[in-house]
Scaffold this motif. Structure first.
Motif, short mmCIF file in Angstrom:
data_model
loop_
_atom_site.label_atom_id
_atom_site.label_comp_id
_atom_site.label_asym_id
_atom_site.label_seq_id
_atom_site.Cartn_x
_atom_site.Cartn_y
_atom_site.Cartn_z
N VAL A 89 0.83 -1.20 0.00
CA VAL A 89 0.00 0.00 0.00
C VAL A 89 0.87 1.25 0.00
O VAL A 89 1.81 1.38 0.77
CB VAL A 89 -0.94 -0.01 1.22
N GLY A 90 0.56 2.17 -0.89
CA GLY A 90 1.28 3.43 -0.98
C GLY A 90 2.53 3.37 -1.82
O GLY A 90 3.10 4.41 -2.14
N GLY A 91 2.96 2.16 -2.18
CA GLY A 91 4.14 2.02 -3.03
C GLY A 91 5.38 2.63 -2.42
O GLY A 91 5.53 2.73 -1.21
N PHE A 92 6.29 3.06 -3.28
CA PHE A 92 7.57 3.61 -2.84
C PHE A 92 7.44 5.08 -2.44
O PHE A 92 7.98 5.51 -1.43
CB PHE A 92 8.60 3.46 -3.98
N GLU A 93 6.69 5.86 -3.22
CA GLU A 93 6.60 7.30 -2.98
C GLU A 93 5.32 7.73 -2.28
O GLU A 93 5.25 8.85 -1.77
CB GLU A 93 6.71 8.06 -4.30
N GLY A 94 4.29 6.92 -2.29
CA GLY A 94 3.04 7.27 -1.65
C GLY A 94 2.09 8.00 -2.58
O GLY A 94 2.45 8.45 -3.66
N ALA A 95 0.87 8.13 -2.12
CA ALA A 95 -0.17 8.83 -2.88
C ALA A 95 0.08 10.33 -2.85
O ALA A 95 0.66 10.85 -1.89
CB ALA A 95 -1.54 8.52 -2.26
#
Length: 146
Positions: A117-123
């Protein structure tokens, strides 16, 4: 309901997802990766990893490639190689969107796959800036930049 979490999962374990094992927090993904319970696979483009940063120890299987964001024709083989030990895979992209598509594909290949969730950089926040709300870097987890 998704597949059971790897042994040692804590409170912030996976939440059910449609078409793959589940969604997990970056913190859970880091615990599973460092504990050897699952393999972290970065599905971002080569350019993203080079310019923005990467997670040390993560495997690489880009879902799409720059320029043009064309699907990676080697994705299936690269993902199978990353999961060669039969471990679950945890997929990381920029913000947790491409990794959902990649997790669904991994499940179609018979792998147990989780989206981070949110990946590497975020939403993006209200100012369209990443890194302020969620994601790997926001959580203060290890990463490097070239």
């Amino acid at each position: 309901m998704g597949a059971p979490a790897p042994a040692g999962a804590q409170d912030d374990g996976p939440t059910p997802a449609d078409g793959y094992a589940g969604d997990i927090s970056p913190q859970a993904a880091y615990r599973w990766m460092t504990g050897g319970q699952a393999v972290l696979v970065d599905v971002r483009t080569d350019a993203e990893r080079e310019w923005v940063g990467f997670v040390p120890g993560a495997r690489v299987a880009a879902w799409k490639q720059w320029p043009g964001m064309a699907l990676n024709p080697d994705f299936d083989a690269q993902l199978r190689e990353a999961a060669a030990e039969g471990q679950p895979v945890m997929l990381l992209c920029r913000s947790g969107v491409r990794s959902v598509a990649a997790a669904r594909r991994a499940a179609e290949l018979g792998l147990t796959a989780y989206n981070i969730v949110g990946g590497f950089e975020g939403a993006p926040d209200a100012n369209a800036q990443r890194g302020h709300q969620n994601g790997w870097r926001h959580a203060g987890l290890p990463w490097r930049q070239n």
